[in-house]
Design a protein around this motif. Sequence first.
Motif, mmCIF file in Angstrom:
data_model
loop_
_atom_site.group_PDB
_atom_site.id
_atom_site.type_symbol
_atom_site.label_atom_id
_atom_site.label_comp_id
_atom_site.label_asym_id
_atom_site.label_seq_id
_atom_site.Cartn_x
_atom_site.Cartn_y
_atom_site.Cartn_z
ATOM 1 N N VAL A 1 0.838 -1.202 0.000
ATOM 2 C CA VAL A 1 0.000 0.000 0.000
ATOM 3 C C VAL A 1 0.872 1.251 0.000
ATOM 4 N N ALA A 2 1.992 1.225 0.729
ATOM 5 C CA ALA A 2 2.886 2.383 0.764
ATOM 6 C C ALA A 2 3.455 2.685 -0.620
ATOM 7 N N ILE A 3 3.757 1.641 -1.374
ATOM 8 C CA ILE A 3 4.278 1.827 -2.729
ATOM 9 C C ILE A 3 3.228 2.504 -3.619
ATOM 10 N N PRO B 1 3.466 7.824 -4.662
ATOM 11 C CA PRO B 1 3.258 8.805 -5.746
ATOM 12 C C PRO B 1 1.894 9.478 -5.678
ATOM 13 N N LEU B 2 0.872 8.753 -5.222
ATOM 14 C CA LEU B 2 -0.461 9.338 -5.166
ATOM 15 C C LEU B 2 -0.524 10.494 -4.175
ATOM 16 N N SER B 3 0.080 10.326 -3.012
ATOM 17 C CA SER B 3 0.020 11.373 -1.982
ATOM 18 C C SER B 3 0.670 12.656 -2.486
ATOM 19 N N MET B 4 1.803 12.529 -3.165
ATOM 20 C CA MET B 4 2.473 13.717 -3.700
ATOM 21 C C MET B 4 1.675 14.323 -4.848
ATOM 22 N N ALA B 5 1.129 13.485 -5.712
ATOM 23 C CA ALA B 5 0.379 13.992 -6.863
ATOM 24 C C ALA B 5 -0.884 14.722 -6.413
ATOM 25 N N PHE C 1 1.950 2.452 -10.624
ATOM 26 C CA PHE C 1 2.195 3.878 -10.413
ATOM 27 C C PHE C 1 3.661 4.134 -10.074
ATOM 28 N N LEU C 2 4.155 3.366 -9.106
ATOM 29 C CA LEU C 2 5.536 3.599 -8.656
ATOM 30 C C LEU C 2 6.536 3.283 -9.765
ATOM 31 N N ILE C 3 6.328 2.202 -10.493
ATOM 32 C CA ILE C 3 7.242 1.832 -11.573
ATOM 33 C C ILE C 3 7.271 2.920 -12.640
ATOM 34 N N ALA C 4 6.090 3.392 -13.038
ATOM 35 C CA ALA C 4 6.024 4.403 -14.096
ATOM 36 C C ALA C 4 6.676 5.714 -13.650
ATOM 37 N N VAL C 5 6.392 6.150 -12.421
ATOM 38 C CA VAL C 5 6.971 7.402 -11.924
ATOM 39 C C VAL C 5 8.475 7.265 -11.742
ATOM 40 N N ALA C 6 8.929 6.121 -11.237
ATOM 41 C CA ALA C 6 10.366 5.922 -11.037
ATOM 42 C C ALA C 6 11.120 5.935 -12.374
ATOM 43 N N LEU C 7 10.571 5.277 -13.384
ATOM 44 C CA LEU C 7 11.222 5.277 -14.695
ATOM 45 C C LEU C 7 11.253 6.678 -15.293
ATOM 46 N N ALA C 8 10.173 7.437 -15.099
ATOM 47 C CA ALA C 8 10.162 8.808 -15.599
ATOM 48 C C ALA C 8 11.204 9.663 -14.890
ATOM 49 N N ALA C 9 11.359 9.464 -13.576
ATOM 50 C CA ALA C 9 12.351 10.221 -12.821
ATOM 51 C C ALA C 9 13.769 9.864 -13.274
ATOM 52 N N VAL C 10 14.029 8.574 -13.505
ATOM 53 C CA VAL C 10 15.357 8.153 -13.966
ATOM 54 C C VAL C 10 15.656 8.760 -15.342
ATOM 55 N N ALA C 11 14.680 8.727 -16.244
ATOM 56 C CA ALA C 11 14.885 9.296 -17.577
ATOM 57 C C ALA C 11 15.141 10.796 -17.496
ATOM 58 N N ALA C 12 14.389 11.502 -16.662
ATOM 59 C CA ALA C 12 14.568 12.954 -16.535
ATOM 60 C C ALA C 12 15.935 13.298 -15.966
ATOM 61 N N THR D 1 -8.910 11.147 4.590
ATOM 62 C CA THR D 1 -10.142 10.368 4.581
ATOM 63 C C THR D 1 -9.802 8.932 4.225
ATOM 64 N N GLY D 2 -10.791 8.056 4.291
ATOM 65 C CA GLY D 2 -10.581 6.697 3.826
ATOM 66 C C GLY D 2 -10.471 6.668 2.316
ATOM 67 N N THR D 3 -9.522 5.929 1.804
ATOM 68 C CA THR D 3 -9.252 5.899 0.361
ATOM 69 C C THR D 3 -9.622 4.531 -0.195
ATOM 70 N N ILE D 4 -10.559 4.522 -1.126
ATOM 71 C CA ILE D 4 -11.115 3.255 -1.604
ATOM 72 C C ILE D 4 -10.057 2.413 -2.308
ATOM 73 N N ALA D 5 -9.280 3.009 -3.214
ATOM 74 C CA ALA D 5 -8.309 2.231 -3.997
ATOM 75 C C ALA D 5 -7.234 1.632 -3.093
ATOM 76 N N ARG D 6 -6.693 2.424 -2.165
ATOM 77 C CA ARG D 6 -5.649 1.926 -1.274
ATOM 78 C C ARG D 6 -6.199 0.909 -0.275
#
Length: 576
Positions: free
Chosen positions: A42-44, A48-52, A213-224, A316-321
Motif C-alpha cells: 500500500v505504501a508503494i 506517488p499518489l500522496s504527492m500527486a 504507479f511507482l514503476i512508471a513514476v520511477a522510470l520517468a524520474a530516472v529518464a529525466a 479520509t478513507g481511500t477506496i483504492a488503497r
Amino acid sequence: MTARTARRPAFAELFTPKLVTVLGEGYRAAHLRADAVAGLTVAIVALPLSMAIAIASGVSPDRGLYAAIVGGFLVSALGGSRFQIGGPAGAFIVLVAATVAQHGVDGLILATFLSGLILIAVGLMRLGTYIKYIPYPVTVGFTAGIAVIILTSQFKDLLGLTLTGPEPGPTVPKVEALVAALPSLNAVAASIAAGVIALVALLRRFRPHWPGFLIAVALAAVAAALLHLPVETIGTRFGGIPQSLPSPALPDLSPARIAALLPAALSFALLGGIESLLSAVVADSMTGRRHRSNCELVAQGVANLGSALFGGICVTGTIARTATNVRSGAHGPVAGMLHSLFLLAFILLAAPLASYIPLAALAGVLAVVAWNMAEKHEFAILLRASRGDALVLLVTFLLVVFRDLTEGILAGFALGTLLFLHRMAQSVEVETGLPLIAEDRADRDGTDGFDPALAGDASVAVYRISGAFFFGAAGTVGAALDRIGEHPRAHVIDLSAVPLADSSAAASIAGFAKRAQRQGAPVYISGARPAVRHLLFVHGARPPLVRYRPVLEDAVAEARAALAGDAPRPDDAGDG
C-alpha cells in the motif's frame, strides 16, 4: 423492557477501535508478516499518489506525505474498520485547491483542523448511520464530476503548458486558458505523461499485482535525471521535500479566522465522512467483515487533527488503497499503521530522490486516477434507469463541474429526497369495498388483494389504506376518502397495512372523522399499530369520535349491528 425491544448498543461496542479487537483475538508472527507485506504494498501505491494529490491541490508534495503518514497511522490505529487506509484523496482536490486559493495554506490547515473536530462530534453523536442515506445517484454524480475537474486540472502539467497568468479555478475559464496556452505545449512533458499512462495501463492489463504507479513514476524520474530532459520536476518547482516531519503546531484559532474557514471545514467533514464510510463499506464487501461507522468517523476526525498539527492536508478513507490492502492479504489495522511507517522511512532516507520526479509523470498518475474514479458504467446505468434518477445524477454532476462541489451534493440530495417522497406517496393506496370474508383476519399484513364487487353492505363503507402514510400521501388519501359519491351510514378504515404514519396523516384521519360525525356516520378504525394509534389519539382521533377494533371483521360487524339497532354498547376505549 420487553423481549422484543432492541437493546441500545453500549458505548464500548460502538467506539472500540478494531485494532483492540484484532489484538484481543490473538496476534501472531504470521499475522505481522501478512500485515507487513500488505503495508509495504500500500505504501508503494500511496507514495506517488500522496504527492500527486497534494500538488494538484495547490500545495507542496510534502504536505500530502504528512497527511498519509500522520493521518493514515491514526485512521488505522483508532478506526472502526479492520482494513481502512487513510490519506489524501482525489475527491478533496477541488475543495482543497479552492480553500488554498481563497485563504492560503494556513487557512487550509485550519479548515482541516476544524473538520476533524466536526467529524469527532458527528461520530460521538452517533450520526454516522445517517450518512448512508445519501442517494446513490448523488454519490455517482459528484464522483464523476470530481473526476472531470481533476482531469482538467492536470492538463497544464500533462502537456507542459505555460500560462500567461494564474490558472483559473472554475472549469470553463480554466479550459479557455488551457486552450489559449496550447502553442506553448512541451512535447517532452506530453510524451512523459503519455508514457506513464500507457505503462500503467499495460501493467494493469498484464501484471496487475505490480505497483504500476511507482514503476512508471520511477522510470520517468530516472529518464529525466539521466537525460537532463527539459521538463519541470518536484525539485525545480518545490525545491524537493524535507527529510523529516515538522514539529507539530496549532493553527490560528482566532474567532474571526474560524468563522471564515467554517464553511470549508463543513465541506471537508461532509465529503470526508461520505468517502471514509463508502471505503469502509467496500472493505466489508470484500472481506465479509462489518465496520463501526461512528468509531470510524471519530478516527477520521482525530486523523485530520493530527494531519493539521503536522502541516498535512485533509485525510479520509481511500477506496483504492483500502482495496489494495485487502487484496494484499492484510490481517488487520497493523497493515495500515505499517504503511504510514514505510512512508515515513521514505522521507527520512530517500527524500532527495523525489526531486527528480517530473510533474508530467504525476499528472499522468492523476489522469489514470480520474479515469478510474468516473464510475462510467454506473453513470450510464443511472441515465437509463429512470428519469428521476437521471435528473438527480445530471444535476449533481453538472453543478459539481460548473459550480461548486457542496452545491452539487446539496442540490442532488434535495432532489433525491423529493424523488423518494414522490415515489413513497405514489405507493400509498386507498382501497374501498374490502370483502368481508373469513380471510380478513389474515389481511392484516396487507398482502391480499380484494374484489370491490364482493362488498356486501353499501351502508357501511370499508376502506383499506396501505403503505407508509405520511405528509406526501395525506392529501391523496384525504381526497380519496372525501370522493365517496353516496353518504354511507358508517365508515370502517383498515390501517393494518400501514407500517407508519406522521402528523399530517393523523390530522387527515381526524378531520375525516369530524366531517363524518357531523353527518351522523360513526367511524371505526381497525388494525392500527400502537404507534399509529397513539399519533391518531394525539391529533384528536379518539373515542367517542373514533372507535378502535383489532381486526377488520370485528369493526364491520359492530358497525352493521349498530346500524341495525341491536349492537351492544361499544367499549369506546377501544381494544388492544
